[in-house]
Design a protein around this motif. Sequence first.
Motif, PDB file in Angstrom:
ATOM      1  N   ALA A 120       0.588   7.799  -2.726  1.00  0.00           N
ATOM      2  CA  ALA A 120       1.014   6.476  -2.205  1.00  0.00           C
ATOM      3  C   ALA A 120       2.612   6.608  -1.687  1.00  0.00           C
ATOM      4  N   ALA A 121       3.203   7.797  -1.410  1.00  0.00           N
ATOM      5  CA  ALA A 121       4.431   8.046  -1.152  1.00  0.00           C
ATOM      6  C   ALA A 121       4.872   7.399  -0.040  1.00  0.00           C
ATOM      7  N   GLU A 122       3.725   7.575   1.170  1.00  0.00           N
ATOM      8  CA  GLU A 122       4.008   6.889   2.498  1.00  0.00           C
ATOM      9  C   GLU A 122       3.664   5.373   2.586  1.00  0.00           C
ATOM     10  N   ARG A 123       3.624   4.717   1.401  1.00  0.00           N
ATOM     11  CA  ARG A 123       3.075   3.368   1.721  1.00  0.00           C
ATOM     12  C   ARG A 123       4.374   2.519   1.273  1.00  0.00           C
ATOM     13  N   SER A 124       4.202   1.053   1.796  1.00  0.00           N
ATOM     14  CA  SER A 124       5.366   0.612   1.870  1.00  0.00           C
ATOM     15  C   SER A 124       6.073   0.212   0.668  1.00  0.00           C
ATOM     16  N   ASP A 125       7.253  -0.560   0.554  1.00  0.00           N
ATOM     17  CA  ASP A 125       7.999  -0.647  -0.757  1.00  0.00           C
ATOM     18  C   ASP A 125       7.305  -1.922  -1.467  1.00  0.00           C
ATOM     19  N   ALA A 126       6.685  -2.721  -0.823  1.00  0.00           N
ATOM     20  CA  ALA A 126       6.031  -3.856  -1.399  1.00  0.00           C
ATOM     21  C   ALA A 126       4.581  -3.336  -2.108  1.00  0.00           C
ATOM     22  N   ASP A 127       3.838  -2.266  -1.213  1.00  0.00           N
ATOM     23  CA  ASP A 127       2.785  -1.888  -1.776  1.00  0.00           C
ATOM     24  C   ASP A 127       2.967  -0.868  -3.012  1.00  0.00           C
ATOM     25  N   ARG A 128       4.188  -0.198  -3.133  1.00  0.00           N
ATOM     26  CA  ARG A 128       4.500   0.637  -4.183  1.00  0.00           C
ATOM     27  C   ARG A 128       5.020  -0.237  -5.493  1.00  0.00           C
ATOM     28  N   ALA A 129       5.727  -1.256  -5.007  1.00  0.00           N
ATOM     29  CA  ALA A 129       6.136  -2.446  -6.209  1.00  0.00           C
ATOM     30  C   ALA A 129       4.806  -2.733  -6.801  1.00  0.00           C
ATOM     31  N   GLN A 215       2.011 -13.817  -8.687  1.00  0.00           N
ATOM     32  CA  GLN A 215       3.482 -14.047  -8.571  1.00  0.00           C
ATOM     33  C   GLN A 215       3.981 -12.814  -7.672  1.00  0.00           C
ATOM     34  N   ALA A 216       3.638 -11.738  -8.223  1.00  0.00           N
ATOM     35  CA  ALA A 216       4.028 -10.526  -7.625  1.00  0.00           C
ATOM     36  C   ALA A 216       3.637 -10.452  -5.846  1.00  0.00           C
ATOM     37  N   LEU A 217       2.342 -10.774  -5.544  1.00  0.00           N
ATOM     38  CA  LEU A 217       2.067 -11.135  -4.297  1.00  0.00           C
ATOM     39  C   LEU A 217       3.108 -11.914  -3.573  1.00  0.00           C
ATOM     40  N   LEU A 218       3.318 -13.268  -4.243  1.00  0.00           N
ATOM     41  CA  LEU A 218       4.194 -14.065  -3.607  1.00  0.00           C
ATOM     42  C   LEU A 218       5.499 -13.785  -3.264  1.00  0.00           C
ATOM     43  N   GLU A 219       6.237 -12.749  -4.083  1.00  0.00           N
ATOM     44  CA  GLU A 219       7.458 -12.371  -4.147  1.00  0.00           C
ATOM     45  C   GLU A 219       7.672 -11.249  -3.337  1.00  0.00           C
ATOM     46  N   LEU A 220       6.787 -10.331  -3.039  1.00  0.00           N
ATOM     47  CA  LEU A 220       6.732  -9.084  -2.424  1.00  0.00           C
ATOM     48  C   LEU A 220       6.225  -9.246  -1.039  1.00  0.00           C
ATOM     49  N   TYR A 221       5.583 -10.203  -0.596  1.00  0.00           N
ATOM     50  CA  TYR A 221       5.190 -10.227   0.756  1.00  0.00           C
ATOM     51  C   TYR A 221       5.746 -11.237   1.484  1.00  0.00           C
TER      52      TYR A 221
END
Length: 246
Positions: A120-129, A215-221
């Motif tokens: 997952a190192a190359e995934r987006s910041d949102a995906d890592r969060a 809630q995570a989806l709403l705040e990270l995307y």
Amino acid sequence: MAWSTRQLAELAGTTLKTVRHYHEVGLLDEPERAANGYKRYRIGHLVRLLRIRRLVDLGVPLSEIAVMEESEENTDQSLRALDDELAASIERQQRMREELAVILRHRSPADLPAGFDEVAAERSDADRALLLIYSRVFGDSAMAALWEMLSRPPTPVEKEFDALPADASEDTRSRLAERYFPEIRQHYQNHPALLDPWAKARRREETSRESVVVQALLELYNPAQLDVLRRIDALHPKDGTSSGGG
């Protein structure tokens, strides 16, 4: 020969504050005082203090020392319990070292869940969060499915979704949703554990965990990405493939 509190502390290799604390908790008896009011410590106090310091150095909590002194059986039980704790701590630290070695070897982010450093190192910041949150609310089978899913490189559509700006046009969002939906549906077909990631959770826990993910989806995307996810759900609402990034 007698010593002051400071001299006793120096002889035992500890501090004045520590000696006073041992007095407060009842581990070290108060000595007699001289005519001028100063404490007069003797050999017995020094030996007692050195014994306390030895046990503390071994990791014995102060609260256990008095209990240990009541009997040899108590001493044996306390030391065995301490040994078990140390063994568990060493095992945990060894795992930490192994995880750090992977992170350093692959130069991957240190904020990924254990085991996801390489995939997952190359995934987006949102995906890592999201992965961090998933690691707290998903079951082992769902996390294993996520690992498997992330072990292959991101597809062009996933990269486009990650890079989608908040002000993307409606046409762009609509087309992306139509292209992304088959991939997401395939993910869930290949990894059915993701359809019910908290299958073993009690009902009240499930509601709480699901709300955390929402809630995570709403705040990270951003708004455009959220709109794409809503459009994907609308394409086949009975499919059970609720979207969630990655």
